[in-house]
Design a protein around this motif. Structure first.
Motif, mmCIF file in Angstrom:
data_model
loop_
_atom_site.group_PDB
_atom_site.id
_atom_site.type_symbol
_atom_site.label_atom_id
_atom_site.label_comp_id
_atom_site.label_asym_id
_atom_site.label_seq_id
_atom_site.Cartn_x
_atom_site.Cartn_y
_atom_site.Cartn_z
ATOM 1 N N UNK A 413 0.831 -1.202 0.000
ATOM 2 C CA UNK A 413 0.000 0.000 0.000
ATOM 3 C C UNK A 413 0.870 1.259 0.000
ATOM 4 N N UNK A 414 1.952 1.228 0.769
ATOM 5 C CA UNK A 414 2.889 2.350 0.742
ATOM 6 C C UNK A 414 3.540 2.464 -0.632
ATOM 7 N N UNK A 415 3.865 1.313 -1.216
ATOM 8 C CA UNK A 415 4.458 1.309 -2.551
ATOM 9 C C UNK A 415 3.484 1.888 -3.576
ATOM 10 N N UNK A 416 2.207 1.568 -3.423
ATOM 11 C CA UNK A 416 1.204 2.072 -4.354
ATOM 12 C C UNK A 416 1.102 3.591 -4.279
ATOM 13 N N UNK A 425 0.232 3.696 -11.813
ATOM 14 C CA UNK A 425 -0.893 3.116 -11.080
ATOM 15 C C UNK A 425 -0.675 1.624 -10.916
ATOM 16 N N UNK A 426 -0.533 1.190 -9.666
ATOM 17 C CA UNK A 426 -0.376 -0.226 -9.351
ATOM 18 C C UNK A 426 -1.676 -0.771 -8.751
ATOM 19 N N UNK A 427 -1.792 -2.081 -8.708
ATOM 20 C CA UNK A 427 -2.997 -2.724 -8.184
ATOM 21 C C UNK A 427 -2.605 -3.840 -7.224
ATOM 22 N N UNK A 428 -2.510 -3.545 -5.912
ATOM 23 C CA UNK A 428 -2.144 -4.563 -4.928
ATOM 24 C C UNK A 428 -3.202 -5.659 -4.828
#
Length: 466
Positions: A413-416, A425-428
């Motif tokens: 979440x911090x990475x996102x 835009x990433x999707x954990x």
């Protein structure tokens, strides 16, 4: 309460968002006020719960509402009462609602590495243009009225032909056209389950539909997704004690893992459904991107035991919003009644466009080229991720998704958040869990993995050991 117009060019979701935002801006709906429940506003406004849910989710992502678990939606504190919407800054708390909002934004130079659809260049734009041109010259081919509640008859005939090539026998009385696959899923679920019932979904699974299921008052239970399909041991154990009404399963090119179910697993799923009395809803929205011989529940179990849901959003255009349900004629009758109660009919003009594209004959060639392109992209993206040090959940044969994790523990979440500041835009994986369970995985859309900036960002985090 809200004044919505079915005839407006503005989508219903946008109408709801605009009107609620205006009431918050003017102070008519003050800080801390609890909004009507999704079901209440849906009934009062004459729209589906999914429409209200999407509007509330957008307002949450915009910072105007706060979602409180088991309590509802509340107006947040607005520091500047003169604005309608907050500035587009990175959210302080990223979740699936944040992902949904950012995914639909179109920002120059922003890498949509975690989004859930194909770029325009992969869609059938030429087919849409040709259909519009042809239909424009033959206005009698477009029904400007409400049309058949089942949907465009010619398109339903084309869908029957498509299904017959997959070994799925049906006729037009088994096909109901819908406003995209989301409405198809919602209608099918509402026919089979009521408030308080238990339904099974895959974990991870289709996160955008979870709020709509919760709004229906359903008890959602996740079944772990393995490389070859759902975990059969867990499915059987939970079916014995939970007595589910429905199991929604994404059999081909699963979102978010990119994997397809094996035939032996599907046979066992059908046996368990018969043994414990639950209905299978096969969400096959990515099926047209899979190899033609990939097994499906609708083929193995027929439409007497399976309800099949799909659309043309992933292969022709998501803007057309054309989906459908394929099921037994008796189930179709029940679904039709709910469809007419919520929307009367579906979009006849969009359906006419899709019908022209399918009848023209070039769609199958488009699909063949698209499958080949995505298969090659999966191979090249897999090599890039391997070189970067990321570990795959499985190597998909095609489709647009792959699931990857770092070789060490990392706060995704911090990475996102950090990635968003860098325009990525990433999707954990936790976004795709019905319970938002922690996950080490990231979903990637391989059509957005051609940027050196993305892999430079990932490389730096791979070598930043905790």
């Amino acid at each position: 309460m809200l004044k919505l117009s079915m005839a407006s060019h503005q989508p219903l979701v946008a109408q709801i968002v605009t009107q609620i935002a205006e009431r918050i801006r003017t102070g008519d709906w003050p800080e801390g006020m609890r909004l009507p429940s999704i079901r209440r506003l849906s009934a009062d406004s004459g729209v589906s719960p999914l429409t209200v849910s999407n509007a509330y989710n957008r307002l949450v992502a915009d910072g105007l509402l706060e979602a409180r678990r088991a309590s509802g939606y509340f107006v947040t504190r607005q520091e500047d009462s003169g604005r309608v919407l907050p500035q587009r800054t990175v959210a302080t708390s990223v979740d699936s609602l944040w992902l949904l909002q950012r995914a639909y934004e179109s920002t120059p130079n922003h890498i949509q590495a975690g989004c859930g659809w194909l770029p325009d260049s992969y869609l059938f734009g030429s087919g849409v243009k040709q259909a519009l041109s042809s239909l424009g010259r033959k206005s009698e081919l477009i029904n400007l009225g409400y049309g058949n509640p089942y949907g465009h008859e010619g398109l339903r005939e084309q869908i029957c032909l498509m299904l017959s090539r997959q070994g799925i026998a049906c006729n037009t009385s088994s096909i109901i056209m819908t406003h995209g696959a989301s409405q198809a899923l919602e209608l099918a679920v509402r026919c089979l389950a009521q408030n308080g019932d238990t339904i099974f979904v895959e974990d991870p699974g289709y996160c955008n539909f979870f709020p709509a299921l919760q709004a229906l008052g359903l008890n959602i239970v996740g079944i772990p997704r393995l490389q070859d399909g759902p975990c059969l041991e867990t499915l059987q154990k939970l079916a014995q004690v939970k007595a589910p009404k429905v199991f929604i399963i994404n059999t081909r090119l699963h979102n978010p893992t990119g994997t397809s179910c094996s035939a032996p697993v599907l046979h066992q799923v059908l046996k368990l459904a018969e043994l414990y009395g639950f209905t299978l809803i096969e969400d096959d929205i990515f099926g047209d991107l899979a190899a033609e011989k990939t097994p499906t529940l609708a083929y193995l179990g027929r439409l007497e035991q399976v309800i099949r849901v799909s659309s043309f959003s992933k292969t022709i255009s998501p803007g057309l919003r054309v989906g459908y349900v394929a099921c037994s004629p008796s189930m179709a009758h029940h679904i039709l009644k709910l469809k007419m109660a919520s929307s009367l009919t579906s979009n006849g003009i969009s359906e006419a466009i899709v019908h022209h594209i399918l009848a023209d004959g070039r769609y199958r060639l488009h699909l063949a080229r698209l499958r080949e392109a995505l298969s090659e992209l999966q191979k090249s993206a897999g090599k890039k991720f391997q070189k970067c040090g990321l570990i795959p959940f499985e190597k998909p044969d095609g489709g647009m998704f792959c699931l990857m994790r770092f070789p060490h523990e990392i706060d995704l979440l911090a990475l996102t958040k950090e990635a968003a500041l860098a325009g990525i835009m990433l999707a954990p994986g936790s976004y795709f869990s019905p319970n938002n369970a922690p996950s080490p995985w990231l979903r990637f859309n391989i059509t957005h993995t051609n940027s050196p900036r993305l892999f430079s960002f990932l490389n730096q985090r791979v070598f930043q050991k905790p």
